[in-house]
Write an enzyme that holds these catalytic residues in place. Structure first.
Site, PDB file in Angstrom:
ATOM      1  CB  CYS A 104      -0.936   0.007   1.208  1.00 13.32           C
ATOM      2  SG  CYS A 104      -2.364  -1.091   1.025  1.00 13.32           S
ATOM      3  CG  ASP A 128      10.624  -9.207  -6.424  1.00 16.83           C
ATOM      4  OD1 ASP A 128       9.572  -9.766  -6.056  1.00 16.83           O
ATOM      5  OD2 ASP A 128      11.663  -9.170  -5.717  1.00 16.83           O
ATOM      6  CG  HIS A 138      -4.698  -4.185   2.108  1.00 15.51           C
ATOM      7  ND1 HIS A 138      -3.326  -4.313   2.107  1.00 15.51           N
ATOM      8  CD2 HIS A 138      -5.167  -5.095   2.998  1.00 15.51           C
ATOM      9  CE1 HIS A 138      -2.980  -5.252   2.977  1.00 15.51           C
ATOM     10  NE2 HIS A 138      -4.082  -5.740   3.526  1.00 15.51           N
ATOM     11  CG  ASN A 143       4.617 -17.419  -3.445  1.00 14.36           C
ATOM     12  OD1 ASN A 143       4.520 -18.424  -4.138  1.00 14.36           O
ATOM     13  ND2 ASN A 143       5.673 -16.618  -3.498  1.00 14.36           N
ATOM     14  CB  THR A 151       7.453 -12.458   2.633  1.00 18.56           C
ATOM     15  OG1 THR A 151       7.590 -11.849   1.347  1.00 18.56           O
ATOM     16  CG2 THR A 151       8.215 -13.776   2.653  1.00 18.56           C
ATOM     17  CG  HIS A 167      -1.213  -5.386  -1.014  1.00 19.60           C
ATOM     18  ND1 HIS A 167      -1.657  -4.120  -0.670  1.00 19.60           N
ATOM     19  CD2 HIS A 167      -1.581  -5.565  -2.304  1.00 19.60           C
ATOM     20  CE1 HIS A 167      -2.279  -3.573  -1.700  1.00 19.60           C
ATOM     21  NE2 HIS A 167      -2.234  -4.430  -2.718  1.00 19.60           N
ATOM     22  CG  HIS A 187       2.527 -10.140  -3.972  1.00 19.01           C
ATOM     23  ND1 HIS A 187       2.163 -10.167  -2.638  1.00 19.01           N
ATOM     24  CD2 HIS A 187       3.577 -10.994  -4.091  1.00 19.01           C
ATOM     25  CE1 HIS A 187       2.956 -10.999  -1.988  1.00 19.01           C
ATOM     26  NE2 HIS A 187       3.821 -11.531  -2.838  1.00 19.01           N
ATOM     27  CG  HIS A 235       6.008 -13.440  -7.519  1.00 16.94           C
ATOM     28  ND1 HIS A 235       7.148 -12.862  -6.988  1.00 16.94           N
ATOM     29  CD2 HIS A 235       5.235 -13.783  -6.458  1.00 16.94           C
ATOM     30  CE1 HIS A 235       7.049 -12.863  -5.659  1.00 16.94           C
ATOM     31  NE2 HIS A 235       5.913 -13.423  -5.318  1.00 16.94           N
TER      32      HIS A 235
HETATM   33  P1  AMP Z   1       6.111 -13.144  -1.625  1.00 20.12           P
HETATM   34  O1  AMP Z   1       7.292 -13.825  -1.017  1.00 20.12           O
HETATM   35  O2  AMP Z   1       5.338 -13.943  -2.608  1.00 20.12           O
HETATM   36  O3  AMP Z   1       5.246 -12.509  -0.550  1.00 20.12           O
HETATM   37  O4  AMP Z   1       6.698 -11.967  -2.498  1.00 20.12           O
HETATM   38  C1  AMP Z   1       7.105 -10.753  -1.978  1.00 20.12           C
HETATM   39  C2  AMP Z   1       8.083 -10.173  -2.952  1.00 20.12           C
HETATM   40  O5  AMP Z   1       8.212  -8.799  -2.671  1.00 20.12           O
HETATM   41  C3  AMP Z   1       9.482 -10.778  -2.881  1.00 20.12           C
HETATM   42  O6  AMP Z   1       9.815 -11.368  -4.133  1.00 20.12           O
HETATM   43  C4  AMP Z   1      10.368  -9.584  -2.537  1.00 20.12           C
HETATM   44  O7  AMP Z   1      11.612  -9.626  -3.198  1.00 20.12           O
HETATM   45  C5  AMP Z   1       9.512  -8.414  -2.987  1.00 20.12           C
HETATM   46  N1  AMP Z   1       9.753  -7.158  -2.314  1.00 20.12           N
HETATM   47  C6  AMP Z   1       9.855  -6.956  -0.971  1.00 20.12           C
HETATM   48  N2  AMP Z   1      10.031  -5.646  -0.721  1.00 20.12           N
HETATM   49  C7  AMP Z   1      10.030  -5.013  -1.921  1.00 20.12           C
HETATM   50  C8  AMP Z   1      10.190  -3.655  -2.338  1.00 20.12           C
HETATM   51  N3  AMP Z   1      10.365  -2.658  -1.461  1.00 20.12           N
HETATM   52  N4  AMP Z   1      10.170  -3.368  -3.662  1.00 20.12           N
HETATM   53  C9  AMP Z   1       9.990  -4.361  -4.565  1.00 20.12           C
HETATM   54  N5  AMP Z   1       9.828  -5.656  -4.237  1.00 20.12           N
HETATM   55  C10 AMP Z   1       9.856  -5.991  -2.948  1.00 20.12           C
HETATM   56 ZN    ZN Z   2      -1.803  -3.309   1.224  1.00 21.45          ZN
END
Ligand code: AMP
Ligand code: ZN
Length: 117
Positions: free
Chosen positions: A6, A29, A45, A84, A92, A95, A97, A99
């Site tokens: 967000c 990413d 969100h 994921n 992780t 929110h 997302h 890939h």
């Molecule tokens: P997930 O593990 O599926 O939740 O994916 C989260 C992704 O967010 C990971 O691949 C991280 O490398 C990416 N990530 C975390 N912080 C940032 C950020 N500030 N800018 C861009 N990507 C990010």
């Molecule tokens: Zn969010």
């Protein structure tokens, strides 16, 4: 709301934007695992795929509409989209997302899950 993505949408945290429309935001990413590694997120969100419902599911369609356009712009006719959902799957950031991965020939099979046990 204390949500990293967000904050990225709001511009509070910087990102390398590759696409934006009314519903969707997409950015590179920070730790790419493929030559093209873009995250596509709904601007609203939604915590995870478990929180997709009849009211918000059209946003997922918007994500997939954007995905094809973005991949083409990035020069990738072939790509993989991964979501994921939940801790064991490696989510992780809470929110929703997707890939968008490409630019390399990818395998398919148990090893491609990156299993840890
Ligand atoms: P997930 O593990 O599926 O939740 O994916 C989260 C992704 O967010 C990971 O691949 C991280 O490398 C990416 N990530 C975390 N912080 C940032 C950020 N500030 N800018 C861009 N990507 C990010
Ligand atoms: Zn969010």
């Amino acid at each position: 709301m204390d949500c990293l993505f967000c904050k990225i949408i709001d511009g509070e945290i910087p990102s390398t934007k590759v696409y934006e429309d009314e519903y969707v935001y997409a950015f590179k990413d920070i730790a790419p695992i493929a030559p093209m590694h873009i995250l596509i997120i709904p601007k609203a969100h939604i915590a995870s795929a478990n929180d997709i419902n009849a009211e918000n599911s059209s946003l997922v369609a918007k994500v997939f509409e954007a995905a094809g356009k973005i991949a083409k712009e990035q020069g990738c006719e072939s790509y993989r989209i991964i979501n994921n959902c939940g801790d064991d799957a490696g989510q992780t950031v809470k929110h929703l997302h997707f890939h968008l991965l490409g630019g390399v020939k990818m395998g398919w099979g148990p090893e491609s899950l990156g299993r840890t046990e």
